[in-house]
Design a protein around this motif. Structure first.
Motif, PDB file in Angstrom:
ATOM      1  N   GLY A   1     -64.420 -50.221  30.292  1.00  0.00           N
ATOM      2  CA  GLY A   1     -65.443 -49.879  29.322  1.00  0.00           C
ATOM      3  C   GLY A   1     -64.865 -49.869  27.924  1.00  0.00           C
TER       4      GLY A   1
ATOM      5  N   THR B   1     -64.699 -43.924  25.244  1.00  0.00           N
ATOM      6  CA  THR B   1     -65.469 -42.881  24.574  1.00  0.00           C
ATOM      7  C   THR B   1     -64.540 -41.710  24.258  1.00  0.00           C
TER       8      THR B   1
ATOM      9  N   TRP C   1     -62.087 -43.484  36.206  1.00  0.00           N
ATOM     10  CA  TRP C   1     -61.892 -43.139  34.801  1.00  0.00           C
ATOM     11  C   TRP C   1     -60.401 -43.020  34.495  1.00  0.00           C
TER      12      TRP C   1
ATOM     13  N   THR D   1     -73.290 -46.954  39.162  1.00  0.00           N
ATOM     14  CA  THR D   1     -72.897 -46.040  38.098  1.00  0.00           C
ATOM     15  C   THR D   1     -71.831 -45.064  38.596  1.00  0.00           C
TER      16      THR D   1
ATOM     17  N   GLU E   1     -70.624 -47.274  28.653  1.00  0.00           N
ATOM     18  CA  GLU E   1     -70.264 -45.874  28.797  1.00  0.00           C
ATOM     19  C   GLU E   1     -71.161 -45.017  27.915  1.00  0.00           C
TER      20      GLU E   1
ATOM     21  N   SER F   1     -69.903 -41.298  37.229  1.00  0.00           N
ATOM     22  CA  SER F   1     -69.925 -40.208  36.265  1.00  0.00           C
ATOM     23  C   SER F   1     -68.690 -39.331  36.437  1.00  0.00           C
TER      24      SER F   1
ATOM     25  N   SER G   1     -70.633 -40.930  31.626  1.00  0.00           N
ATOM     26  CA  SER G   1     -71.295 -41.828  32.562  1.00  0.00           C
ATOM     27  C   SER G   1     -70.954 -43.272  32.218  1.00  0.00           C
ATOM     28  N   CYS G   2     -70.988 -44.115  33.241  1.00  0.00           N
ATOM     29  CA  CYS G   2     -70.689 -45.535  33.064  1.00  0.00           C
ATOM     30  C   CYS G   2     -71.583 -46.324  34.005  1.00  0.00           C
TER      31      CYS G   2
ATOM     32  N   TYR H   1     -61.825 -44.093  29.415  1.00  0.00           N
ATOM     33  CA  TYR H   1     -62.263 -45.448  29.737  1.00  0.00           C
ATOM     34  C   TYR H   1     -62.776 -45.529  31.171  1.00  0.00           C
ATOM     35  N   CYS H   2     -63.911 -46.124  31.311  1.00  0.00           N
ATOM     36  CA  CYS H   2     -64.442 -46.442  32.633  1.00  0.00           C
ATOM     37  C   CYS H   2     -63.696 -47.662  33.173  1.00  0.00           C
TER      38      CYS H   2
ATOM     39  N   LEU I   1     -69.898 -53.257  31.314  1.00  0.00           N
ATOM     40  CA  LEU I   1     -69.860 -51.805  31.482  1.00  0.00           C
ATOM     41  C   LEU I   1     -70.376 -51.133  30.216  1.00  0.00           C
TER      42      LEU I   1
END
Length: 127
Positions: free
Chosen positions: A118, A121, A36, A77, A6, A79, A21-22, A94-95, A4
């Motif tokens: 992920g 971020t 998410w 993907t 991000e 988002s 986005s991931c 976190y994704c 993954l």
């Protein structure tokens, strides 16, 4: 396995917007869900939004009407459009991907299922 990546996040003033986005890649067979989560300092990780492949999208009550999750199933993907951000939205996001994948490491490419995260971020909302 599944990887993954991000992107997005950053610093924004209250009332502003950000988009996360991931992208998932690897030996994916099919994805069960993408979503998410977030974790604020001193708090547990919590669900923000999740979009199952065959079910209804689910949002945390705190983000309903402000955040929108979307998926591109062809590109694997997901988002998260975040509007009307507030200081309490500050967290590491976190994704999360629940995926069936082919496990070639054990030989034969047997299909397995696993949940992936992920790298996270940072989203910071200033008042």
């Amino acid at each position: 396995q599944v990887q993954l990546v991000e992107s997005g996040g950053g610093l924004v003033q209250a009332g502003g917007s950000l988009r996360l986005s991931c992208a998932a890649s690897g030996s994916i067979v099919t994805i069960a869900s993408m979503g998410w989560y977030r974790q604020a300092p001193g708090k547990q990780r919590e669900l923000v939004a999740v979009m199952p492949s065959g079910g209804s999208t689910n949002y945390a009550d705190s983000v309903k009407g402000r955040f929108t999750i979307s998926r591109d199933m062809a590109k694997n993907t997901v988002s998260l459009q975040m509007n009307s951000l507030q200081p309490e939205d500050t967290a590491v996001y976190y994704c999360n991907v629940d995926s069936y994948y082919r496990d070639y490491s054990t030989g034969g490419g047997v299909v397995r299922r696993a949940v992936y995260w992920g790298q996270g971020t940072q989203v910071t909302v200033s008042s």
